[in-house]
Design an enzyme around this catalytic site. Structure first.
Site, PDB file in Angstrom:
ATOM      1  CB  THR A  23     -14.206  14.694   3.962  1.00  0.00           C
ATOM      2  OG1 THR A  23     -13.661  14.420   2.554  1.00  0.00           O
ATOM      3  CG2 THR A  23     -15.718  14.278   3.809  1.00  0.00           C
ATOM      4  CG  ASP A  24      -9.924  16.375   7.641  1.00  0.00           C
ATOM      5  OD1 ASP A  24     -10.086  14.997   7.772  1.00  0.00           O
ATOM      6  OD2 ASP A  24     -10.019  17.071   8.535  1.00  0.00           O
ATOM      7  CD  GLN A  25      -3.961  13.915   4.952  1.00  0.00           C
ATOM      8  OE1 GLN A  25      -3.978  14.269   3.708  1.00  0.00           O
ATOM      9  NE2 GLN A  25      -3.015  13.603   5.725  1.00  0.00           N
TER      10      GLN A  25
END
Lengths: 135, 135, 135, 135
Positions: free
Chosen positions: A17-19
């Site tokens: 995941t990323d932000q």
């Protein structure tokens, strides 16, 4: 229509995941590779054996279409198939789907057969060709 | 012809390599992203500010053409430019080159403007449009 | 002795390898995380639910001992268990083994319970504590 | 006290982040490696040359202490130094700091000298030893 189809199941990891809260776009290629290598094992020409036989199969083109976001802990599957195996090239197309059957991402990955000795593109050995081709 | 061009320099890391002895194909997207974000900072619309303004810019399509292998410790550069900024989409094209000026890889990355509130594609604010467009 | 043990199986991917021909040391943490999150799902306190409940569990310390190299396509397993759950901290210890049962790598990962609202370390809710503790 | 110190600067990328909104803990090892390889180039024994000379230097132990979160686009620096170079082992300690000078993470990475021919641990050649040691 691809032949020699195979299915690969996986679960989106936290590290993927990323932000933005979704799987980062750079992580899909790794899963499509896992699906592709599983497809090759299923067909009977594992990539490990191909390398031992003196061939490398670098990716020379990748096209990815991101359709829906993928989320942490989601269980996804990839259907991969061989669309073309002509001369020194192999085209593998794949569709990533979520549990609801929705398309998350599609990919078209072109690989080249390269001799590890000469470093040049080459045609695949007859055995590999017979197992991969069938088109 | 892309406008708003910018150059990003980097060095291939050991972690980027695979057992073929070259940069693994899945790692290029991360460098093209770094180059794209540097381009946006240079233009004056940093991605960090875009997110604070309530927009997200997910990648919706990626096309990569791998031309030459990249090796550990090699110093490479990426020239990025905006090719199209129309409606809810932004197209960034880029060329990765080695010290000899040879093309290592090219990319065409399409991003969408998405409202973080509605989750829907939207047009970019006038300020972003004026800075990115100019085409 | 860890309690609440669980086993996670995986296969080393091509992308995991480096030009030394083995899994790059930076990739182990991702697999230990997958094993840890599977352990938590097994116990009944999935990390996804913990986050929804307003907690984050950042890693605050990681110790890895690499004992044997891991290779492309190798099938490995990770045995994870909770060693300590005291105050605002959780210690998860794990052992990665190959098919021959040899230890490939061991890890000791310390996580903190942090409130997403205050950003401060906190004690876990009673429900989590009762499921994780038992030590 | 480490000798042969060196500084490595970098910027946290979008791909480094996770849905907690911070740099994922598995990405630090890659940056500490970049810093370590820069340190070795600075000292005059580049890792590329070490490999050409028939040696590999696998990481055999990694200890990371995460002190403060790192965020997208943040400019960080890593100060690395050699703490011990004894027999077949090299210990590199490093501190990652933000612009305010606060410690973000510390690492202690132990590497082994391994002959690529025998696959066994070995002592480093005198040249490497003289450049790295000085302790």
């Amino acid at each position: 229509m691809p032949v020699n189809q195979d299915i690969f199941n996986f679960r989106v990891t936290y590290a993927d995941t990323d932000q933005m809260g979704v799987m980062h776009h750079s992580n899909y290629l790794r899963y499509f590779e896992m699906a592709r290598h599983k497809l090759m094992r299923t067909i009977g020409v594992s990539y490990a054996e191909i390398e031992k036989g003196g061939l490398a199969m670098p990716v020379i083109r990748a096209l990815l279409d991101y359709k829906k976001t993928a989320h942490y802990d989601q269980e996804l599957k990839i259907e991969s198939g061989i669309s073309l195996n002509k001369g020194p090239r192999l085209l593998v197309e794949a569709v990533m789907r979520n549990k609801a059957g929705e398309v998350v991402c599609t990919s078209a990955i072109t690989l080249a057969y390269v001799s590890k000795i000469t470093g040049k593109a080459c045609r695949p050995p007859a055995l590999i060709k017979s197992k991969l081709l069938n088109i």
